[in-house]
Design a protein around this motif. Structure first.
Motif, short mmCIF file in Angstrom:
data_model
loop_
_atom_site.label_atom_id
_atom_site.label_comp_id
_atom_site.label_asym_id
_atom_site.label_seq_id
_atom_site.Cartn_x
_atom_site.Cartn_y
_atom_site.Cartn_z
N TYR A 181 -14.39 22.70 62.70
CA TYR A 181 -13.17 23.18 62.03
C TYR A 181 -13.17 22.76 60.56
N ALA A 182 -13.60 21.55 60.26
CA ALA A 182 -13.64 21.09 58.87
C ALA A 182 -14.55 22.00 58.04
N CYS B 243 -3.04 26.69 50.80
CA CYS B 243 -3.65 26.76 52.12
C CYS B 243 -3.42 25.47 52.89
N GLY B 244 -3.10 25.59 54.18
CA GLY B 244 -2.86 24.42 55.01
C GLY B 244 -3.85 24.36 56.16
N ILE B 245 -4.26 23.17 56.53
CA ILE B 245 -5.14 22.96 57.68
C ILE B 245 -4.35 22.33 58.80
N ASN B 246 -4.63 22.74 60.04
CA ASN B 246 -3.80 22.29 61.15
C ASN B 246 -4.43 21.13 61.92
N MET B 247 -3.57 20.23 62.34
CA MET B 247 -3.95 19.00 63.02
C MET B 247 -3.18 18.86 64.34
N PRO B 248 -3.68 18.06 65.27
CA PRO B 248 -2.89 17.77 66.46
C PRO B 248 -1.59 17.07 66.08
N GLY B 249 -0.60 17.13 66.97
CA GLY B 249 0.66 16.45 66.74
C GLY B 249 0.47 14.94 66.67
N PRO B 250 1.40 14.23 66.04
CA PRO B 250 1.22 12.79 65.80
C PRO B 250 1.12 11.96 67.07
N SER C 149 -8.66 10.76 66.17
CA SER C 149 -10.08 11.11 66.10
C SER C 149 -10.29 12.46 65.43
N PHE C 150 -9.43 13.44 65.74
CA PHE C 150 -9.57 14.76 65.13
C PHE C 150 -9.26 14.69 63.64
N GLN C 151 -8.17 14.00 63.29
CA GLN C 151 -7.77 13.96 61.89
C GLN C 151 -8.80 13.24 61.03
N GLU C 152 -9.33 12.17 61.53
CA GLU C 152 -10.33 11.45 60.74
C GLU C 152 -11.61 12.26 60.60
N ALA C 153 -11.99 13.00 61.64
CA ALA C 153 -13.20 13.82 61.56
C ALA C 153 -13.02 14.98 60.59
N VAL C 154 -11.81 15.51 60.51
CA VAL C 154 -11.56 16.65 59.62
C VAL C 154 -11.23 16.18 58.21
N CYS C 155 -10.33 15.22 58.10
CA CYS C 155 -9.78 14.83 56.79
C CYS C 155 -10.46 13.61 56.17
#
Length: 668
Positions: free
Chosen positions: A269-270, A289-296, A303-309
């Motif tokens: 996704y990144a 443009c916005g990128i989507n993340m799992p809810g808090p 893990s998803f946010q750190e891998a993407v952002c």
């Protein structure tokens, strides 16, 4: 903060549209009740479609040439593309809302492994929406023409695997199928005027877009610059739409979990989101443009946010390229506690507090603007849930949960929040699920009904009054009280929102309002119901409502204020002028501009106090449907594009004196 909602493209005849496809009637007309309720709220932003496989080209052009689509996400059936890009923009303008669009992430009939990434499809959509047309004459000189649609060979082969179809048959069958859809035949069983059973055929209807080399280009193809903007004008929309906000896909993190397609995994996704953002901004660098993340509170959020952002302070390339972050929230328990409802309420309100702590971590670690683009209370959803429990989303308790979350979103500084669905849509988003307004048949009495849910009423109060400066608000020694204050610097009013979460006990709360000098009369708005937390307007029309009253003096607040049980109360308090006080007036040189025209706004700040104003701030919100023209503010102001707000710092205004501030905006 901007308060909004969303609409989906399938079967909008049940919601935003009044069946424009019925017997091929044109043009599109919007549901008057939908418009009325959206304007009364008001809806500040409107999100479109919410899917990562949307093929936008199906939904533009003359209605009789738009293909129907078999789209499994919304039920296994045929969906008319009567509500597309042009209709969505028209709806936004009709209600005064800022459009937010979900850009496609993959090119596929279904979200499957190996689907191509939709960077060209998304970039061409941006051109269709935002680029100036080179002119119809230019397109004719180039020999340009629109693409056409026919049934896909794949779809027909699935219907009758051993039969070959000529191109003429494909066109004929597609036309007959589409006429059935357009005529809005409820059974979808017969070709108009015939006796052929088309039902097996409906399940495999899938269009192919047909291009002619050198003359027309599919939405997934690289075309000469200006072709898709020309196509917009060819279809009757000359002026660009200038849509600012675009999300990159929808919930890829959910698709990429164990067993899902690889394109939803965080590393993919990144990479793919960055590719799509670059393609879109190459067409229009002004978009956001916005990128989507799992809810808090999702188990894989970190893990998803750190891998993407990336991990702060080492952020990833796609995080730096994105303008805002997106996540979705479905709040609370899946099942109501019918034996002990008080424990259910306690658990639901505790979930609000848990979200706030998680949000604080996210905002601290990833300091970009936040858009909550899908938000709702959860009842009767997901595995093991009783679908009959979905009615609990439309009860007073859900409206109060909305209010607590809005308090939270405001004090965390979020840019926008979108309730999940404003009105009905077909498929699995059925009538008793997420909607905030309804026009349907009462399941018990079979009588027609229309109305609004408690979540609509709560959001209406925040959309009207929960704006301006967010004031630090603390609740001490008051269990079950949730509060947030706002100050409107233009009208000079303090708005205090207080939720009493108790199902049965009124609470008297001492209010300390700092150095605010309170005036009168004070307007009081109370959202509640005599029947308590489980009250529903669908079951008992008008049982949940907003009452209005007036307090003649601010002194009644001195000894505390009594908040009724199961209620949201808004105290709308005027401020008394301080020693130096700004009075702001706004005028425009053109009150009826045409699209593309500029309007000069003059903001006059006058010191109506008794002493010199040493320093102060004046804010101007760009009206909905307009864009600030960069470099036109005099004196130069700070512009926040996410909030659409200009801010001037002023000083040294003597009592009775004023200062003029200017800026220009352009109607989209």
């Amino acid at each position: 903060m901007l308060y909004g909602t969303q609409v989906f493209w399938p079967r909008q005849g049940n919601g935003a549209l009044v069946a424009p496809y019925h017997r091929l009637k044109q043009p599109v007309t919007f549901n008057s009740f939908f418009l009325q309720m959206a304007r009364e709220m008001p809806v500040s932003t409107l999100r479109f479609q919410g899917d990562n496989t949307y093929y936008w080209r199906y939904g533009v052009g003359p209605y009789h040439l738009r293909p129907g689509t078999n789209f499994g996400h919304y039920g296994n059936g045929i969906w008319a593309n009567d509500f597309g890009t042009d209709e969505f923009v028209s709806l936004c303008r009709a209600i005064g809302a800022e459009p937010v669009v979900v850009a496609p992430y993959i090119v596929a009939r279904r979200p499957v492994e190996g689907a191509p990434i939709a960077d060209q499809l998304a970039a061409n959509w941006v051109e269709y929406c935002n680029a100036p047309s080179p002119g119809l004459d230019y397109g004719r000189q180039q020999g340009w023409e629109p693409t056409t649609f026919t049934n896909s060979a794949v779809g027909l082969a699935e219907w009758e695997p051993h039969k070959e179809y000529s191109p003429g048959d494909r066109v004929r069958f597609h036309g007959a199928a589409f006429q059935c859809i357009q005529a809005h035949i409820s059974s979808y069983a017969l070709e108009p005027g015939g006796q052929v059973n088309w039902r097996p055929y409906w399940s495999w209807l899938e269009p192919d877009e047909i291009s002619i080399p050198g003359k027309s280009w599919k939405a997934t193809e690289k075309a000469p610059a200006g072709y898709f903007a020309w196509l917009r004008e060819y279809f009757g929309r000359k002026e660009p739409y200038n849509i600012r906000y675009w999300e990159i896909g929808n919930e890829e993190w959910a698709w990429g979990r164990e067993g899902g397609p690889s394109w939803g995994r965080p590393a993919e996704y990144a990479k793919n989101a960055l590719r799509i953002i670059k393609a879109m901004k190459a067409v229009d660098p002004t978009i956001r443009c916005g990128i989507n993340m799992p809810g808090p509170l999702d188990y894989d959020r970190r893990s998803f946010q750190e891998a993407v952002c990336g991990k702060p302070p080492l952020y990833s390339e796609v995080y730096e390229a994105a303008d805002f972050l997106v996540w979705h929230i479905s709040l609370g328990t899946n099942r109501p506690n019918k034996d002990d409802p008080a424990s259910e309420y306690k658990a639901q309100f505790a979930a609000v507090d848990a979200y706030e702590e998680a949000h604080k971590d996210l905002v601290r670690d990833y300091p970009k603007p936040v858009f909550i683009t899908e938000f709702n209370v959860r009842y009767g959803l997901y595995d093991g849930a009783d679908p009959n429990d979905q009615v609990h989303m439309h009860r007073l308790k859900s409206g109060l949960l909305f209010a607590c979350m809005f308090n939270q979103f405001a004090r965390l500084g979020f840019t926008a929040v979108h309730q999940l669905l404003f009105a009905d849509v077909g498929g699995w988003y059925e009538s008793r699920l997420f909607r905030m307004i309804y026009q349907d048949i009462n399941g018990k009495t079979r009588a027609p009904r229309e109305g609004v849910t408690p979540t609509y009423l709560a959001m209406k109060l925040y959309s009207r009054f929960g704006r301006g400066q967010v004031i630090d608000t603390v609740v001490r020694n008051e269990v079950g009280i949730h509060a947030q204050a706002f100050r409107d610097p233009v009208s000079k009013r303090l708005r205090l929102f207080v939720v009493n979460q108790s199902p049965d006990t009124a609470k008297t709360v001492n209010l300390y309002l700092g150095d605010f000098r309170l005036g009168a009369p004070i307007k009081v708005y109370v959202l509640t119901a005599a029947g308590g937390m489980e009250s529903s307007n669908e079951d008992d029309p008008g049982s949940v409502s907003i009452s209005e009253s007036v307090l003649s003096s601010a002194s009644v607040l001195n000894d505390g204020y009594r908040f009724p049980p199961h209620s949201l109360t808004v105290l709308d308090i005027p401020e008394i002028n301080r020693t130096s006080q700004l009075d702001v007036a706004i005028t425009a040189n053109n009150t009826s501009p045409q699209p593309g025209e500029e309007v000069l706004f003059i903001v006059t700040a006058r010191n109506t106090g008794e002493e010199t104003l040493e320093s102060g701030t004046v804010e101007f919100s760009v009206p909905a449907g307009m864009n600030y023209v960069p470099g036109t503010s005099v004196p130069e102001a700070e512009f926040n594009p996410e909030m659409g707000m200009l801010r001037w710092q002023i000083s040294g205004i003597l009592p009775g004196h004023s200062r003029q501030l200017r800026c220009r905006v352009r109607l989209r």
